[in-house]
Every structure is written in C-alpha cells, then in structure tokens.
Design an enzyme around this catalytic site. Structure first.
Site, PDB file in Angstrom:
ATOM      1  N   GLY A   1       0.770  -1.241   0.000  1.00 14.09           N
ATOM      2  CA  GLY A   1       0.000   0.000   0.000  1.00 14.09           C
ATOM      3  C   GLY A   1       0.796   1.283   0.000  1.00 14.09           C
ATOM      4  O   GLY A   1       0.336   2.306  -0.484  1.00 14.09           O
TER       5      GLY A   1
ATOM      6  N   ASP B   1       0.973   3.375   4.640  1.00  5.61           N
ATOM      7  CA  ASP B   1      -0.128   4.045   3.934  1.00  5.61           C
ATOM      8  C   ASP B   1      -1.249   4.341   4.921  1.00  5.61           C
ATOM      9  O   ASP B   1      -1.825   5.427   4.943  1.00  5.61           O
ATOM     10  CB  ASP B   1      -0.652   3.186   2.772  1.00  5.61           C
ATOM     11  CG  ASP B   1      -0.923   1.742   3.165  1.00  5.61           C
ATOM     12  OD1 ASP B   1      -0.506   1.309   4.262  1.00  5.61           O
ATOM     13  OD2 ASP B   1      -1.559   1.023   2.370  1.00  5.61           O
TER      14      ASP B   1
ATOM     15  N   ASP C   1      -4.625   1.035  10.828  1.00  9.18           N
ATOM     16  CA  ASP C   1      -6.007   0.679  11.152  1.00  9.18           C
ATOM     17  C   ASP C   1      -6.007   0.135  12.593  1.00  9.18           C
ATOM     18  O   ASP C   1      -6.010   0.907  13.552  1.00  9.18           O
ATOM     19  CB  ASP C   1      -6.453  -0.342  10.096  1.00  9.18           C
ATOM     20  CG  ASP C   1      -7.926  -0.737  10.172  1.00  9.18           C
ATOM     21  OD1 ASP C   1      -8.646  -0.199  11.017  1.00  9.18           O
ATOM     22  OD2 ASP C   1      -8.349  -1.596   9.392  1.00  9.18           O
TER      23      ASP C   1
ATOM     24  N   LEU D   1       1.744  -2.502  12.420  1.00 11.98           N
ATOM     25  CA  LEU D   1       2.732  -1.603  13.000  1.00 11.98           C
ATOM     26  C   LEU D   1       3.430  -2.248  14.194  1.00 11.98           C
ATOM     27  O   LEU D   1       4.654  -2.215  14.310  1.00 11.98           O
ATOM     28  CB  LEU D   1       1.998  -0.340  13.449  1.00 11.98           C
ATOM     29  CG  LEU D   1       2.868   0.844  13.765  1.00 11.98           C
ATOM     30  CD1 LEU D   1       3.648   1.255  12.528  1.00 11.98           C
ATOM     31  CD2 LEU D   1       1.989   1.994  14.238  1.00 11.98           C
TER      32      LEU D   1
ATOM     33  N   LYS E   1      -6.756   5.644  11.406  1.00 21.13           N
ATOM     34  CA  LYS E   1      -8.144   5.486  11.846  1.00 21.13           C
ATOM     35  C   LYS E   1      -8.156   5.380  13.372  1.00 21.13           C
ATOM     36  O   LYS E   1      -8.037   4.279  13.915  1.00 21.13           O
ATOM     37  CB  LYS E   1      -8.737   4.200  11.261  1.00 21.13           C
ATOM     38  CG  LYS E   1      -8.936   4.217   9.751  1.00 21.13           C
ATOM     39  CD  LYS E   1      -9.527   2.879   9.303  1.00 21.13           C
ATOM     40  CE  LYS E   1      -9.771   2.816   7.817  1.00 21.13           C
ATOM     41  NZ  LYS E   1     -10.180   1.464   7.375  1.00 21.13           N
TER      42      LYS E   1
ATOM     43  N   ASP F   1      -5.843  -0.547  -1.714  1.00 19.91           N
ATOM     44  CA  ASP F   1      -6.624  -1.376  -2.627  1.00 19.91           C
ATOM     45  C   ASP F   1      -7.892  -1.940  -2.014  1.00 19.91           C
ATOM     46  O   ASP F   1      -8.033  -2.035  -0.793  1.00 19.91           O
ATOM     47  CB  ASP F   1      -5.782  -2.568  -3.081  1.00 19.91           C
ATOM     48  CG  ASP F   1      -5.591  -3.589  -1.947  1.00 19.91           C
ATOM     49  OD1 ASP F   1      -5.057  -3.211  -0.896  1.00 19.91           O
ATOM     50  OD2 ASP F   1      -6.019  -4.752  -2.109  1.00 19.91           O
TER      51      ASP F   1
ATOM     52  N   ARG G   1      -5.390   0.730  -6.575  1.00 17.96           N
ATOM     53  CA  ARG G   1      -4.119   1.287  -6.094  1.00 17.96           C
ATOM     54  C   ARG G   1      -3.620   2.438  -6.960  1.00 17.96           C
ATOM     55  O   ARG G   1      -2.892   3.310  -6.501  1.00 17.96           O
ATOM     56  CB  ARG G   1      -3.031   0.201  -6.063  1.00 17.96           C
ATOM     57  CG  ARG G   1      -3.270  -0.900  -5.054  1.00 17.96           C
ATOM     58  CD  ARG G   1      -1.979  -1.690  -4.851  1.00 17.96           C
ATOM     59  NE  ARG G   1      -2.175  -2.968  -4.157  1.00 17.96           N
ATOM     60  CZ  ARG G   1      -2.217  -3.112  -2.843  1.00 17.96           C
ATOM     61  NH1 ARG G   1      -2.087  -2.060  -2.059  1.00 17.96           N
ATOM     62  NH2 ARG G   1      -2.382  -4.304  -2.310  1.00 17.96           N
TER      63      ARG G   1
HETATM   64  P1  IMP Z   1      -3.683  -2.908  10.609  1.00 25.21           P
HETATM   65  O1  IMP Z   1      -2.624  -3.947  10.802  1.00 25.21           O
HETATM   66  O2  IMP Z   1      -5.016  -3.353  11.072  1.00 25.21           O
HETATM   67  O3  IMP Z   1      -3.302  -1.552  11.174  1.00 25.21           O
HETATM   68  O4  IMP Z   1      -3.909  -2.748   9.063  1.00 25.21           O
HETATM   69  C1  IMP Z   1      -2.974  -2.182   8.297  1.00 25.21           C
HETATM   70  C2  IMP Z   1      -3.067  -2.588   6.853  1.00 25.21           C
HETATM   71  O5  IMP Z   1      -4.409  -2.964   6.458  1.00 25.21           O
HETATM   72  C3  IMP Z   1      -2.711  -1.401   6.034  1.00 25.21           C
HETATM   73  O6  IMP Z   1      -1.324  -1.325   5.824  1.00 25.21           O
HETATM   74  C4  IMP Z   1      -3.507  -1.625   4.777  1.00 25.21           C
HETATM   75  O7  IMP Z   1      -2.753  -2.402   3.883  1.00 25.21           O
HETATM   76  C5  IMP Z   1      -4.725  -2.366   5.222  1.00 25.21           C
HETATM   77  N1  IMP Z   1      -5.884  -1.463   5.420  1.00 25.21           N
HETATM   78  C6  IMP Z   1      -6.385  -0.989   6.573  1.00 25.21           C
HETATM   79  N2  IMP Z   1      -7.437  -0.189   6.384  1.00 25.21           N
HETATM   80  C7  IMP Z   1      -7.616  -0.133   5.035  1.00 25.21           C
HETATM   81  C8  IMP Z   1      -8.569   0.565   4.190  1.00 25.21           C
HETATM   82  O8  IMP Z   1      -9.453   1.323   4.623  1.00 25.21           O
HETATM   83  N3  IMP Z   1      -8.393   0.372   2.853  1.00 25.21           N
HETATM   84  C9  IMP Z   1      -7.437  -0.427   2.323  1.00 25.21           C
HETATM   85  N4  IMP Z   1      -6.539  -1.086   3.077  1.00 25.21           N
HETATM   86  C10 IMP Z   1      -6.631  -0.948   4.418  1.00 25.21           C
HETATM   87 MG    MG Z   2      -0.134  -1.287   4.195  1.00 24.95          MG
END
Ligand code: IMP
Ligand code: MG
Length: 178
Positions: free
Chosen positions: A48, A103, A106, A111, A134, A162, A168
C-alpha cells in the site's frame, strides 16, 4: 471522477490529489526539520505504501536510505487480524534512525509487528509516519509521530490502497459509500 465502482462496491472521493500532495509536502518538511543532520533509513511497508513512499522520499532533504518490507494482514474490506508473512529484511538496522512509512494504520497490528522487529534488530531511534490513521480502529498504544490525515473508521481505496487488489493506481483517495 467523484464516484467510482470497483468490483461490487461504490466509492466517492474523500481526499483529492491536491489535498494529498500538499499534506505529503508538509510531512516531508517536518520530518526533514526534526531529523536534520541525521542519516535516516526510511522503511516502507508494501504494497500500500508504494505511492506515498515515492512521493514523500523525493521531498525529504536528509541523507536517506530507503528500503521496503512486505507484510499483509488484510482481506477484502475487513481486517483479518492475522499477520501474514514478512519478507525483505535485508538492511542492517543496528544503531540507525528508522522512519517507518505506512499508507494507513487501522488496528495497528501491522505496526506493532514491524516495531517489534525493529527493536529486536536494535534500531537506535524509531519514528512512525503514516498517511492515514483510523483512531477509532486503533487498538495499540504505540505513539504515531507523523500522521497525514485522521479518518473515520470506514474503508478507503486509492493512492496505493486497494480493494481486493484494485484501485491502487487512483490519484485520489475514495471512501466506500453505503
Ligand atoms: P492494521 O494492521 O489493522 O493496522 O492494518 C494495516 C493494513 O491494512 C494497512 O497497511 C492496509 O494495507 C490495510 N488497510 C487498513 N485499512 C484499510 C482501508 O481502509 N483500505 C485499504 N486497506 C486498508
Ligand atoms: Mg499497508
């Protein structure tokens, strides 16, 4: 192009190309100022981040290396919570100032995993820079140093992000419309 359809879903424009680009410039200036005089390793998390990384790195005025790792935790429009494979750790991180580029943050699981690895590998200083954040979805307490935009807890695509692999290449960021 304010409304788009990707597969079975409809999206409408949320952040324009100009809004994104001016925020990217501001982030690059802040990071360049804060880390002035340091040799910095920028660490992008694929896929992303590829457009954000390409745009921000060209506006960074520091001695910088850039490297990428790949790690995916997302399926369709809801986080699976599962962290998949992690590939591409081929930089020596010991003693370095590292800026993690994302990118979007969430839940923060991705991270957390990456930060854990960087600590194990003895990075001297770790900063985190994400284009999108978010806050309502975030479940971790790792502080995020640089945030482009705080956004509501809904699904977005474009500018690297995506929906099942599509979208993308869009220049703007679009939000899912119910
Ligand atoms: P996390 O590990 O839940 O913080 O998610 C992180 C990854 O999920 C990001 O690097 C994105 O690749 C994907 N992601 C999270 N939210 C979105 C969204 O709203 N659209 C597209 N990809 C997302
Ligand atoms: Mg990502």
């Amino acid at each position: 192009m304010n409304e788009i359809t990707l597969l079975d879903r409809e999206f409408s424009v949320y952040l324009t190309e100009d809004e994104i680009q001016s925020r990217v410039t501001a982030l690059a200036e802040k990071i360049s100022e804060d880390l002035k005089g340091q040799d910095v390793l920028f660490f992008g998390i694929l896929n992303g981040v590829f457009l954000f990384a390409a745009d921000i790195i060209r506006q960074i005025s520091l001695n910088a290396h850039i490297s990428f790792i790949k790690l995916a935790s997302y399926d369709g429009t809801s986080s699976t919570g599962k962290i998949k494979e992690l590939i591409g750790w081929n930089e020596d991180i010991t003693g370095k100032t590292v800026v993690v580029l994302e990118d979007i943050v969430d839940t923060g699981s991705t991270l957390e995993r990456v930060i854990g690895e960087l600590k194990l590998r003895k990075a001297a200083d770790i900063k985190i820079c994400t284009l999108l954040f978010k806050p309502e979805a975030y479940t971790k307490d790792i502080p995020i140093d640089y945030i482009g935009f705080e956004i509501p807890n809904s699904f977005v695509v474009g500018y690297g992000l995506d929906y099942d692999g599509y979208g993308r290449n869009l220049k703007a960021i679009y939000k899912l419309t119910k």
